[in-house]
Design a protein around this motif. Structure first.
Motif, PDB file in Angstrom:
ATOM      1  N   SER A 257     -10.680   4.540   0.569  1.00  0.00           N
ATOM      2  CA  SER A 257      -9.586   4.848   1.491  1.00  0.00           C
ATOM      3  C   SER A 257      -9.411   6.347   1.724  1.00  0.00           C
ATOM      4  O   SER A 257      -8.743   6.744   2.672  1.00  0.00           O
ATOM      5  CB  SER A 257      -8.275   4.267   0.957  1.00  0.00           C
ATOM      6  OG  SER A 257      -7.910   4.930  -0.228  1.00  0.00           O
TER       7      SER A 257
ATOM      8  N   GLU B  42      -6.862  -0.329  -4.919  1.00  0.00           N
ATOM      9  CA  GLU B  42      -7.530   0.887  -5.396  1.00  0.00           C
ATOM     10  C   GLU B  42      -6.736   1.601  -6.489  1.00  0.00           C
ATOM     11  O   GLU B  42      -7.184   2.612  -7.009  1.00  0.00           O
ATOM     12  CB  GLU B  42      -7.756   1.852  -4.225  1.00  0.00           C
ATOM     13  CG  GLU B  42      -8.748   1.325  -3.223  1.00  0.00           C
ATOM     14  CD  GLU B  42      -9.004   2.295  -2.097  1.00  0.00           C
ATOM     15  OE1 GLU B  42      -8.618   3.480  -2.217  1.00  0.00           O
ATOM     16  OE2 GLU B  42      -9.584   1.881  -1.087  1.00  0.00           O
TER      17      GLU B  42
ATOM     18  N   TRP C  32      -3.402   7.748   6.821  1.00  0.00           N
ATOM     19  CA  TRP C  32      -4.036   7.503   5.527  1.00  0.00           C
ATOM     20  C   TRP C  32      -3.128   6.658   4.646  1.00  0.00           C
ATOM     21  O   TRP C  32      -2.036   7.055   4.298  1.00  0.00           O
ATOM     22  CB  TRP C  32      -4.342   8.844   4.851  1.00  0.00           C
ATOM     23  CG  TRP C  32      -5.017   8.738   3.520  1.00  0.00           C
ATOM     24  CD1 TRP C  32      -5.709   7.673   3.019  1.00  0.00           C
ATOM     25  CD2 TRP C  32      -5.053   9.730   2.507  1.00  0.00           C
ATOM     26  NE1 TRP C  32      -6.168   7.945   1.772  1.00  0.00           N
ATOM     27  CE2 TRP C  32      -5.789   9.220   1.427  1.00  0.00           C
ATOM     28  CE3 TRP C  32      -4.554  11.012   2.408  1.00  0.00           C
ATOM     29  CZ2 TRP C  32      -6.025   9.927   0.271  1.00  0.00           C
ATOM     30  CZ3 TRP C  32      -4.791  11.717   1.259  1.00  0.00           C
ATOM     31  CH2 TRP C  32      -5.524  11.184   0.207  1.00  0.00           C
ATOM     32  N   ARG C  33      -3.633   5.483   4.305  1.00  0.00           N
ATOM     33  CA  ARG C  33      -2.908   4.558   3.432  1.00  0.00           C
ATOM     34  C   ARG C  33      -3.827   4.154   2.293  1.00  0.00           C
ATOM     35  O   ARG C  33      -5.025   3.999   2.482  1.00  0.00           O
ATOM     36  CB  ARG C  33      -2.470   3.313   4.197  1.00  0.00           C
ATOM     37  CG  ARG C  33      -1.489   3.643   5.295  1.00  0.00           C
ATOM     38  CD  ARG C  33      -1.291   2.456   6.219  1.00  0.00           C
ATOM     39  NE  ARG C  33      -0.459   2.810   7.343  1.00  0.00           N
ATOM     40  CZ  ARG C  33       0.862   2.681   7.350  1.00  0.00           C
ATOM     41  NH1 ARG C  33       1.480   2.208   6.305  1.00  0.00           N
ATOM     42  NH2 ARG C  33       1.557   3.031   8.400  1.00  0.00           N
ATOM     43  N   ILE C  34      -3.246   3.973   1.121  1.00  0.00           N
ATOM     44  CA  ILE C  34      -4.031   3.561  -0.037  1.00  0.00           C
ATOM     45  C   ILE C  34      -3.659   2.117  -0.373  1.00  0.00           C
ATOM     46  O   ILE C  34      -2.510   1.833  -0.718  1.00  0.00           O
ATOM     47  CB  ILE C  34      -3.746   4.460  -1.257  1.00  0.00           C
ATOM     48  CG1 ILE C  34      -4.080   5.905  -0.936  1.00  0.00           C
ATOM     49  CG2 ILE C  34      -4.524   3.976  -2.460  1.00  0.00           C
ATOM     50  CD1 ILE C  34      -3.655   6.877  -1.996  1.00  0.00           C
ATOM     51  N   PRO C  35      -4.613   1.191  -0.274  1.00  0.00           N
ATOM     52  CA  PRO C  35      -4.308  -0.196  -0.641  1.00  0.00           C
ATOM     53  C   PRO C  35      -4.069  -0.308  -2.151  1.00  0.00           C
ATOM     54  O   PRO C  35      -4.645   0.434  -2.948  1.00  0.00           O
ATOM     55  CB  PRO C  35      -5.550  -0.975  -0.213  1.00  0.00           C
ATOM     56  CG  PRO C  35      -6.594   0.023   0.066  1.00  0.00           C
ATOM     57  CD  PRO C  35      -5.962   1.364   0.229  1.00  0.00           C
TER      58      PRO C  35
ATOM     59  N   GLU D 226       0.843  -1.207   0.000  1.00  0.00           N
ATOM     60  CA  GLU D 226       0.000   0.000   0.000  1.00  0.00           C
ATOM     61  C   GLU D 226       0.870   1.245   0.000  1.00  0.00           C
ATOM     62  O   GLU D 226       2.043   1.208   0.358  1.00  0.00           O
ATOM     63  CB  GLU D 226      -0.929  -0.021   1.207  1.00  0.00           C
ATOM     64  CG  GLU D 226      -0.214  -0.110   2.531  1.00  0.00           C
ATOM     65  CD  GLU D 226      -1.152  -0.335   3.694  1.00  0.00           C
ATOM     66  OE1 GLU D 226      -0.696  -0.144   4.834  1.00  0.00           O
ATOM     67  OE2 GLU D 226      -2.311  -0.689   3.488  1.00  0.00           O
TER      68      GLU D 226
END
Length: 143
Positions: free
Chosen positions: A51, A17, A11-14, A4
């Motif tokens: 997210s 996405e 705040w993390r973006i997998p 990620e």
């Protein structure tokens, strides 16, 4: 590269996405130039990604509006000859852009008035300059 993206501490973006596309990069490439798809296009849907924190979504959409197409931001990287290096660079750029877009707005500027001393210094400088100019010329006729 299925890790990620860390945008901020909270705040993390997998990687699920994110959408990546690969294509031939222009420029020198050596032996693998005809086979390596090293150019990377990384796309992230800000408008619909779960997210993205709700309190940041509108701010991001407004601040990054010039770079968005239907709520999606796309970052294209073809700097390196290695696809893996370009993927890493694209992810870093996305994280940086999102960090800058999500930053709180700067404090509102309060208008100020010049101090009395600064006004007096400015006028004294103008007076010196005008007297210097007044002292020039005034010579006799040109021969």
């Amino acid at each position: 590269m299925d890790e990620e993206i860390v945008v901020t501490r909270r705040w993390r973006i997998p990687s699920a996405e994110l959408s990546e596309r690969f294509s031939h990069a222009s420029g020198p490439g050596g032996q693998g130039v005809n086979t390596a798809d090293s150019r990377v296009e990384l796309t992230f849907d800000i408008a619909r990604a779960p997210s993205v924190p709700l309190h940041l979504r509108q701010r991001l959409l407004e601040r990054l509006s010039g770079r968005l197409v239907e709520g999606r931001i796309t970052i294209a990287v073809a700097e390196r000859r290695s696809q893996l290096a370009n993927r890493r660079i694209a992810r870093e750029r996305l994280a940086q852009l999102l960090r800058e877009g999500a930053a709180p707005p700067p404090p509102k500027r309060r208008p100020t008035t010049p101090t009395r001393g600064s006004k007096e210094r400015r006028l004294a400088g103008k007076k010196r300059r005008s007297q210097l100019k007044r002292g020039r010329g005034r010579g006799g006729p040109i021969e």
